[in-house]
Write a protein that holds these residues in place. Structure first.
Motif, PDB file in Angstrom:
ATOM      1  N   UNK A 178      38.052  62.784  25.833  1.00  0.00           N
ATOM      2  CA  UNK A 178      36.935  62.224  25.968  1.00  0.00           C
ATOM      3  C   UNK A 178      36.971  60.610  25.574  1.00  0.00           C
ATOM      4  N   UNK A 179      37.689  60.245  24.694  1.00  0.00           N
ATOM      5  CA  UNK A 179      37.868  58.890  24.124  1.00  0.00           C
ATOM      6  C   UNK A 179      38.741  58.066  24.993  1.00  0.00           C
ATOM      7  N   UNK A 180      39.913  58.836  25.254  1.00  0.00           N
ATOM      8  CA  UNK A 180      40.818  58.298  26.297  1.00  0.00           C
ATOM      9  C   UNK A 180      40.412  57.895  27.489  1.00  0.00           C
ATOM     10  N   UNK A 181      39.542  58.805  27.997  1.00  0.00           N
ATOM     11  CA  UNK A 181      39.117  58.519  29.425  1.00  0.00           C
ATOM     12  C   UNK A 181      37.993  57.603  29.301  1.00  0.00           C
ATOM     13  N   UNK A 182      37.173  57.593  28.446  1.00  0.00           N
ATOM     14  CA  UNK A 182      36.414  56.697  28.073  1.00  0.00           C
ATOM     15  C   UNK A 182      36.799  55.237  28.125  1.00  0.00           C
ATOM     16  N   UNK A 183      37.975  54.980  27.406  1.00  0.00           N
ATOM     17  CA  UNK A 183      38.611  53.556  26.985  1.00  0.00           C
ATOM     18  C   UNK A 183      39.137  53.334  28.523  1.00  0.00           C
ATOM     19  N   UNK A 184      39.664  53.959  29.387  1.00  0.00           N
ATOM     20  CA  UNK A 184      40.134  53.701  30.456  1.00  0.00           C
ATOM     21  C   UNK A 184      38.875  53.076  31.559  1.00  0.00           C
ATOM     22  N   UNK A 185      37.830  53.556  31.592  1.00  0.00           N
ATOM     23  CA  UNK A 185      36.756  52.999  32.337  1.00  0.00           C
ATOM     24  C   UNK A 185      36.010  52.203  31.690  1.00  0.00           C
ATOM     25  N   UNK A 186      36.109  51.922  30.590  1.00  0.00           N
ATOM     26  CA  UNK A 186      35.470  50.811  29.719  1.00  0.00           C
ATOM     27  C   UNK A 186      36.133  49.703  29.921  1.00  0.00           C
ATOM     28  N   UNK A 187      37.516  49.690  30.191  1.00  0.00           N
ATOM     29  CA  UNK A 187      38.406  48.516  30.383  1.00  0.00           C
ATOM     30  C   UNK A 187      38.278  48.110  31.776  1.00  0.00           C
ATOM     31  N   UNK A 188      38.009  49.112  32.673  1.00  0.00           N
ATOM     32  CA  UNK A 188      38.182  48.716  34.066  1.00  0.00           C
ATOM     33  C   UNK A 188      36.771  48.308  34.369  1.00  0.00           C
ATOM     34  N   UNK A 189      35.545  48.778  33.794  1.00  0.00           N
ATOM     35  CA  UNK A 189      34.406  48.119  33.911  1.00  0.00           C
ATOM     36  C   UNK A 189      34.148  46.816  33.510  1.00  0.00           C
ATOM     37  N   UNK A 190      34.759  46.567  32.312  1.00  0.00           N
ATOM     38  CA  UNK A 190      34.600  45.038  31.992  1.00  0.00           C
ATOM     39  C   UNK A 190      35.634  44.128  32.762  1.00  0.00           C
ATOM     40  N   UNK A 191      36.728  44.613  33.243  1.00  0.00           N
ATOM     41  CA  UNK A 191      37.347  43.736  34.333  1.00  0.00           C
ATOM     42  C   UNK A 191      36.637  43.433  35.570  1.00  0.00           C
ATOM     43  N   UNK A 192      35.866  44.283  36.124  1.00  0.00           N
ATOM     44  CA  UNK A 192      35.200  44.205  37.194  1.00  0.00           C
ATOM     45  C   UNK A 192      34.050  43.425  37.061  1.00  0.00           C
ATOM     46  N   UNK A 193      33.424  43.540  35.956  1.00  0.00           N
ATOM     47  CA  UNK A 193      32.156  42.841  35.523  1.00  0.00           C
ATOM     48  C   UNK A 193      32.475  41.236  35.251  1.00  0.00           C
ATOM     49  N   UNK A 194      33.786  40.960  34.572  1.00  0.00           N
ATOM     50  CA  UNK A 194      34.231  39.591  34.498  1.00  0.00           C
ATOM     51  C   UNK A 194      34.971  39.151  35.902  1.00  0.00           C
ATOM     52  N   UNK A 195      34.909  39.816  37.113  1.00  0.00           N
ATOM     53  CA  UNK A 195      35.375  39.072  38.213  1.00  0.00           C
ATOM     54  C   UNK A 195      36.851  39.260  38.143  1.00  0.00           C
ATOM     55  N   UNK A 196      37.646  39.750  37.178  1.00  0.00           N
ATOM     56  CA  UNK A 196      39.175  39.705  37.248  1.00  0.00           C
ATOM     57  C   UNK A 196      39.810  40.479  38.015  1.00  0.00           C
ATOM     58  N   UNK A 197      38.872  41.720  38.248  1.00  0.00           N
ATOM     59  CA  UNK A 197      39.082  42.767  39.110  1.00  0.00           C
ATOM     60  C   UNK A 197      37.940  43.161  40.195  1.00  0.00           C
ATOM     61  N   UNK A 198      38.496  43.625  41.121  1.00  0.00           N
ATOM     62  CA  UNK A 198      37.502  43.821  42.205  1.00  0.00           C
ATOM     63  C   UNK A 198      37.640  45.385  42.824  1.00  0.00           C
ATOM     64  N   UNK A 199      36.884  45.956  43.538  1.00  0.00           N
ATOM     65  CA  UNK A 199      36.952  46.938  44.287  1.00  0.00           C
ATOM     66  C   UNK A 199      36.619  46.579  45.644  1.00  0.00           C
ATOM     67  N   UNK A 200      37.546  46.860  46.705  1.00  0.00           N
ATOM     68  CA  UNK A 200      37.295  46.228  48.020  1.00  0.00           C
ATOM     69  C   UNK A 200      37.471  47.395  49.094  1.00  0.00           C
ATOM     70  N   UNK A 201      37.037  47.247  50.344  1.00  0.00           N
ATOM     71  CA  UNK A 201      37.039  48.001  51.255  1.00  0.00           C
ATOM     72  C   UNK A 201      37.637  47.040  52.462  1.00  0.00           C
ATOM     73  N   UNK A 202      38.960  47.513  52.981  1.00  0.00           N
ATOM     74  CA  UNK A 202      39.684  46.938  54.136  1.00  0.00           C
ATOM     75  C   UNK A 202      39.754  48.029  55.432  1.00  0.00           C
ATOM     76  N   UNK A 203      39.182  47.686  56.340  1.00  0.00           N
ATOM     77  CA  UNK A 203      39.150  48.381  57.499  1.00  0.00           C
ATOM     78  C   UNK A 203      39.960  47.730  58.865  1.00  0.00           C
ATOM     79  N   UNK A 204      41.032  48.257  59.098  1.00  0.00           N
ATOM     80  CA  UNK A 204      41.762  47.692  60.227  1.00  0.00           C
ATOM     81  C   UNK A 204      42.081  48.768  61.333  1.00  0.00           C
ATOM     82  N   UNK A 205      42.746  48.057  62.386  1.00  0.00           N
ATOM     83  CA  UNK A 205      43.061  48.750  63.663  1.00  0.00           C
ATOM     84  C   UNK A 205      44.564  48.420  64.017  1.00  0.00           C
TER      85      UNK A 205
END
Length: 363
Positions: free
Chosen positions: A335-362
């Motif tokens: 639980x703590x290990x998985x929480x730490x992973x998502x804690x750090x990802x959410x912090x990076x996303x909220x700071x704008x250092x990391x993003x989640x983007x969708x790219x659609x191509x043909x």
């Protein structure tokens, strides 16, 4: 017997939100429901009370860490350190290797992220068949740009447990291929699809993406969700995608991508916190590589805000899914290990250092 209070405190700490920030922050998210708001009010009240009563949580009280003879640090002390914002380094040792100085790792912890216990915990967070945020609703939304038909030949590059492919197969009567880079996840995915009677329509196969080879001109549509950021040799993956798509075939990528103005130090901290080191690109790098291999980008969308909301929702609702009772060390550490992973990802996303983007191509 674990108390109700300690369970609630665990979830609150995993959210890494101060009591006053917790409610206002979730309110600002565009699709917060009344049920979520009411739950946050209850949790925020309990959390505010817990700060005064829970050893180690109050900044005014020094924490005395109780360490077992084998070096294990109990959940209560770990949450106290986490709550105060103490820097907690993720061990670079393999999961499960004993480290008496690490808050995250004890001898009983599973050696790999995707053990049976971790897979079950992920599904409690994100929904049956999923190991990433958002569940079925998010999947349907992000893949809506691709118009699936029963006659189409489709490849899932991010099979995971098979949740996404199974949903698509059932809704559109599809027979499709699904491959997974993590062998433990692939094995669990094979069990999942078999248990749900989908192993023939959604066969899952483990593949080494660093040396990926795909058949020529086989697929009408290929998609990948939060998988390519872990692959170092992405150029070859995109080359193989281009080769394997039929004329006018489509590719859709949803992935972690570096922010346009990311802080290098912050990004390095996030990279070091992951169980295995990622290799993220910027959206611009994806555009360049796709164009190089003959794929025209139609749209690129930033999904970071919605994705972060799903992370928060998953951990908030964990309090409803965890059975109350005794917690063994392995469960707590997972639980703590998985929480730490998502804690750090959410912090990076909220700071704008990391993003989640969708790219659609043909092609």
């Amino acid at each position: 017997m674990a108390s109700d209070k300690s369970l609630n405190e665990a979830v609150e700490n995993l959210n890494s939100l101060a009591p006053n920030d917790n409610l206002s922050r979730f309110r600002s998210l565009p699709t917060a429901t009344l049920g979520h708001i009411q739950k946050l009010k209850r949790l925020s009240t309990m959390q505010a009370t817990a700060i005064d009563n829970f050893p180690g949580l109050s900044a005014k009280k020094p924490m005395t860490t109780a360490v077992a003879e084998d070096g294990y640090i109990p959940l209560k002390e770990r949450l106290g350190a986490w709550w105060r914002g103490d820097d907690v380094e993720i061990s670079t040792k393999p999961f499960g290797e004993p480290d008496n100085h690490s808050i995250e790792v004890c001898a009983e912890t599973d050696k790999r992220r995707w053990s049976g216990g971790s897979v079950l915990m992920a599904q409690k967070l994100w929904g049956e068949g999923f190991v990433e945020p958002g569940g079925a609703g998010f999947v349907k939304k992000v893949l809506s740009l691709m118009k699936f038909e029963s006659s189409n030949s489709i490849l899932d590059l991010s099979a995971g447990l098979g949740g996404t492919a199974c949903i698509l197969s059932k809704e559109h009567n599809l027979w499709m291929d699904a491959i997974e880079a993590d062998d433990a996840l692939a094995a669990n995915g094979i069990q999942f699809t078999s248990r749900h009677g989908m192993s023939k329509k959604v066969p899952i196969k483990h593949v080494d993406f660093e040396t990926l080879e795909l058949p020529k001109s086989k697929y009408d549509q290929i998609y990948s969700r939060e998988a390519l950021f872990m692959i170092k040799n992405k150029k070859n993956v995109i080359k193989q995608i281009s080769k394997s798509l039929k004329p006018k075939g489509q590719i859709l990528i949803v992935d972690y991508m570096l922010g346009d103005k990311c802080n290098r130090t912050a990004v390095e901290k996030w990279l070091a916190s992951e169980p295995e080191r990622p290799h993220p690109w910027t959206a611009e790098l994806y555009h360049t590589a796709l164009d190089h291999y003959g794929i025209s980008v139609w749209t690129t969308n930033d999904l970071s805000e919605e994705y972060t909301k799903h992370i928060h929702e998953g951990w908030l609702l964990m309090v409803d899914n965890i059975s109350r009772g005794n917690f063994d060390r392995n469960t707590i550490n997972n639980l703590m290990r998985e929480g730490e992973i998502w804690l750090n990802r959410s912090r990076a996303l909220e700071a704008g250092d990391l993003t989640v983007k969708r790219i659609h191509g043909v092609v």
